[in-house]
Scaffold this motif. Structure first.
Motif, mmCIF file in Angstrom:
data_model
loop_
_atom_site.group_PDB
_atom_site.id
_atom_site.type_symbol
_atom_site.label_atom_id
_atom_site.label_comp_id
_atom_site.label_asym_id
_atom_site.label_seq_id
_atom_site.Cartn_x
_atom_site.Cartn_y
_atom_site.Cartn_z
ATOM 1 N N GLU A 1 0.819 -1.209 0.000
ATOM 2 C CA GLU A 1 0.000 0.000 0.000
ATOM 3 C C GLU A 1 0.860 1.270 0.000
ATOM 4 N N ALA A 2 1.977 1.242 0.732
ATOM 5 C CA ALA A 2 2.866 2.402 0.743
ATOM 6 C C ALA A 2 3.477 2.634 -0.633
ATOM 7 N N SER A 3 3.793 1.555 -1.338
ATOM 8 C CA SER A 3 4.348 1.694 -2.682
ATOM 9 C C SER A 3 3.302 2.238 -3.657
ATOM 10 N N ILE A 4 2.064 1.816 -3.485
ATOM 11 C CA ILE A 4 0.984 2.368 -4.307
ATOM 12 C C ILE A 4 0.831 3.857 -4.035
ATOM 13 N N ASP A 5 0.927 4.249 -2.763
ATOM 14 C CA ASP A 5 0.890 5.675 -2.428
ATOM 15 C C ASP A 5 2.018 6.429 -3.121
ATOM 16 N N ASP A 6 3.214 5.827 -3.142
ATOM 17 C CA ASP A 6 4.347 6.473 -3.812
ATOM 18 C C ASP A 6 4.046 6.707 -5.291
ATOM 19 N N ILE A 7 3.483 5.700 -5.944
ATOM 20 C CA ILE A 7 3.134 5.831 -7.362
ATOM 21 C C ILE A 7 2.119 6.945 -7.559
ATOM 22 N N ILE A 8 1.131 6.980 -6.670
ATOM 23 C CA ILE A 8 0.087 8.002 -6.767
ATOM 24 C C ILE A 8 0.660 9.397 -6.615
ATOM 25 N N TYR A 9 1.531 9.583 -5.632
ATOM 26 C CA TYR A 9 2.085 10.915 -5.398
ATOM 27 C C TYR A 9 3.141 11.305 -6.423
ATOM 28 N N LEU A 10 3.711 10.314 -7.121
ATOM 29 C CA LEU A 10 4.630 10.620 -8.208
ATOM 30 C C LEU A 10 3.896 11.073 -9.456
ATOM 31 N N THR A 11 2.779 10.422 -9.756
ATOM 32 C CA THR A 11 2.108 10.651 -11.034
ATOM 33 C C THR A 11 0.891 11.566 -10.955
ATOM 34 N N GLY A 12 0.197 11.588 -9.800
ATOM 35 C CA GLY A 12 -1.023 12.378 -9.695
ATOM 36 C C GLY A 12 -0.845 13.849 -10.019
ATOM 37 N N PRO A 13 0.114 14.551 -9.396
ATOM 38 C CA PRO A 13 0.315 15.970 -9.712
ATOM 39 C C PRO A 13 0.675 16.211 -11.172
ATOM 40 N N VAL A 14 1.430 15.273 -11.763
ATOM 41 C CA VAL A 14 1.798 15.417 -13.179
ATOM 42 C C VAL A 14 0.550 15.343 -14.049
ATOM 43 N N ILE A 15 -0.328 14.387 -13.759
ATOM 44 C CA ILE A 15 -1.562 14.224 -14.530
ATOM 45 C C ILE A 15 -2.416 15.492 -14.449
ATOM 46 N N VAL A 16 -2.589 16.023 -13.235
ATOM 47 C CA VAL A 16 -3.406 17.224 -13.050
ATOM 48 C C VAL A 16 -2.827 18.411 -13.815
ATOM 49 N N THR A 17 -1.529 18.597 -13.726
ATOM 50 C CA THR A 17 -0.885 19.735 -14.394
ATOM 51 C C THR A 17 -1.042 19.646 -15.902
ATOM 52 N N LEU A 18 -0.837 18.457 -16.451
ATOM 53 C CA LEU A 18 -0.977 18.283 -17.902
ATOM 54 C C LEU A 18 -2.422 18.499 -18.350
ATOM 55 N N LEU A 19 -3.363 17.975 -17.592
ATOM 56 C CA LEU A 19 -4.774 18.144 -17.953
ATOM 57 C C LEU A 19 -5.167 19.620 -17.943
ATOM 58 N N ALA A 20 -4.763 20.342 -16.901
ATOM 59 C CA ALA A 20 -5.113 21.764 -16.801
ATOM 60 C C ALA A 20 -4.428 22.587 -17.872
ATOM 61 N N GLY A 21 -3.214 22.179 -18.250
ATOM 62 C CA GLY A 21 -2.466 22.963 -19.221
ATOM 63 C C GLY A 21 -2.853 22.697 -20.666
ATOM 64 N N TYR A 22 -3.221 21.457 -20.975
ATOM 65 C CA TYR A 22 -3.444 21.100 -22.369
ATOM 66 C C TYR A 22 -4.905 20.850 -22.727
ATOM 67 N N LEU A 23 -5.768 20.609 -21.735
ATOM 68 C CA LEU A 23 -7.186 20.397 -22.046
ATOM 69 C C LEU A 23 -8.025 21.585 -21.571
ATOM 70 N N ALA A 24 -8.219 21.692 -20.270
ATOM 71 C CA ALA A 24 -9.022 22.787 -19.720
ATOM 72 C C ALA A 24 -8.690 22.920 -18.245
ATOM 73 N N PRO A 25 -8.833 24.121 -17.667
ATOM 74 C CA PRO A 25 -8.525 24.300 -16.243
ATOM 75 C C PRO A 25 -9.313 23.377 -15.319
ATOM 76 N N SER A 26 -10.526 23.017 -15.730
ATOM 77 C CA SER A 26 -11.363 22.157 -14.886
ATOM 78 C C SER A 26 -11.205 20.667 -15.204
ATOM 79 N N ALA A 27 -10.336 20.327 -16.168
ATOM 80 C CA ALA A 27 -10.203 18.935 -16.598
ATOM 81 C C ALA A 27 -9.733 18.039 -15.450
ATOM 82 N N GLY A 28 -8.817 18.543 -14.638
ATOM 83 C CA GLY A 28 -8.329 17.752 -13.520
ATOM 84 C C GLY A 28 -9.437 17.409 -12.543
ATOM 85 N N MET A 29 -10.322 18.371 -12.262
ATOM 86 C CA MET A 29 -11.437 18.125 -11.350
ATOM 87 C C MET A 29 -12.392 17.075 -11.918
ATOM 88 N N LEU A 30 -12.612 17.111 -13.205
ATOM 89 C CA LEU A 30 -13.536 16.162 -13.825
ATOM 90 C C LEU A 30 -12.944 14.754 -13.860
#
Length: 430
Positions: free
Chosen positions: A153-182
């Protein structure tokens, strides 16, 4: 002591052979991805609309703090009312607040409405990690598989915290500001619902007479453990600020993200190996050891003179993060009643979040007033204080909750694995 990558992998294969385990692990992973995305997604969406970092940062803080305040109560409700009831009830508030926050932000609604909705959004964010760890505690608590489960579970958390912020930033930058929320909305709907309807692996409900009526926090052992979590949280918060500030002083702020990622990567690899080992040393002694490694391993960061020296030092500094977290989760299983396990995990998450916020504030002030080295010194100090807190509270951390037996020689408390409709036996495999 068994060691080796092959034996570690076998331990994880054996763990995931438990009936129902792969299904709830996948569902929980999807459902808790938003933990690393919520505050950032809300901030980026509000920033794009208002153009104000101050307002966007305040909204982000409301999301984080409201969640930290609410999760212990949500954990207690899970113990008393059941995970399915809590998940489906919270889903209505959480999904609704996401939709409302997106609509209000895009329509230019008054700021106070954004703050209120952000509080509901954060406050209804379930501690999915706590829920899934409670399932593992019911399935394999008190067995050698417990550390392996928490390492997974701790390793899964590590994966989440490594990739989650990257996903949100890319979605907001290349799709729409609200894309991350959706996207968060979609993950919540899929992951939470899938987890809610896996009733065979849910922990049994706590009886009204079980455990302290005042909650898990009434246990001295948990309160002592939360002090450890606060210092660890300070280390985590300080690492984010100090490493970015160091990279900025070296001429490229964006390289700070690489350094942070290296600490997480080091912890993830070490955690996977740690979880695959059959340990004979008592829990508190192991926690003292990993916490000591965390503090000692952080000291070299203070003396790094260039980015390339910082790269291996960042990996070394991060090696003990995940093993220390695994130790904290394992000790928790010994110091709170089985009827308050989920609440205990939630308190840990909340305490680490408060400590992290403190670390961010203090290290940010140090960088503004002095330089990155002063923040790195604070980070090292937090790491060195962590094993001292464990050592000072050694007796409390080895103390069983009221009404339950004390583990022999400080070993893991052997909890009877629940069977029947509420929770299948850990020996049942596909």
């Amino acid at each position: 002591m068994k060691s080796g990558i092959g034996k570690s992998l076998h331990a994880y294969r054996e763990l995931l052979a438990i009936r129902g385990a792969p299904r709830f692990v996948v569902a929980a992973m999807i459902g808790r991805f938003p933990i690393s995305m919520r505050a950032l997604a809300a901030m980026l969406m509000v920033l794009a609309t208002t153009g104000s970092y101050a307002i966007a940062g305040a909204i982000s803080s409301v999301v984080t703090l409201s969640n930290a305040v609410a999760v212990p109560a949500l954990g207690r409700l899970a113990d008393r009312r059941g995970q399915q009831w809590l998940i489906l009830t919270s889903l209505v508030a959480h999904a609704g607040s996401i939709i409302v926050l997106v609509v209000l932000t895009r329509s230019g609604a008054p700021l106070w409405t954004l703050f209120v909705t952000a509080a509901v959004f954060g406050g209804s964010g379930l501690p999915i990690g706590s829920l899934v760890r409670a399932r593992w505690a019911a399935l394999v608590g008190g067995t050698p598989r417990q550390a392996t489960a928490y390492a997974l579970e701790a390793s899964i958390d590590d994966i989440i915290y490594l990739t989650g912020p990257v996903i949100v930033t890319l979605l907001a930058g290349y799709l729409a500001p609200s894309a991350g929320m959706l996207v968060i909305l979609g993950m919540v709907l899929v992951g939470w619902v899938a987890l809610a309807f896996q009733r065979s692996t849910q922990p049994p409900l706590a009886a009204a007479s079980d455990g302290p009526k005042r909650g898990a926090i009434a246990e001295p052992g948990l309160r002592a453990l939360l002090l450890v979590c606060l210092t660890l949280g300070c280390w985590l918060g300080a690492s984010n600020v100090s490493l970015v500030a160091f990279a900025d002083e070296q001429g490229n702020r964006s390289l700070g993200g690489i350094l942070i990622g290296l600490t997480i990567l080091g912890g993830m690899v070490a955690g996977l190996l740690y979880g695959g080992i059959t340990w004979k040393a008592p829990l508190v002694r192991r926690l003292t050891g990993t916490a000591t490694l965390l503090g000692v391993g952080t000291v070299p960061l203070v003396f790094a003179g260039s980015f390339w020296w910082m790269v291996p030092f960042a990996v070394i500094a991060g090696l003990a993060i995940t093993p220390t977290l695994i130790g904290i989760y394992s000790v928790l299983s010994n110091v709170v009643p089985r009827s308050a396990t989920t609440e205990g995990f939630a308190w840990i998450a909340s305490s680490i979040a408060v400590g992290s916020s403190t670390g961010v504030v203090v290290s940010g002030w140090l960088v503004e007033r002095f330089d990155s080295r002063s923040a790195l010194i604070f980070m090292a100090a937090a790491g060195l204080v962590c094993p001292l807190v464990v050592a000072v509270n050694k007796k409390l951390l080895g103390r069983a909750p009221q009404g339950e037996s004390v583990p022999a020689a400080g070993a893991d408390r052997v909890a009877p694995v629940a069977t029947g409709a509420g929770s299948p036996s850990a020996n049942q495999v596909d």
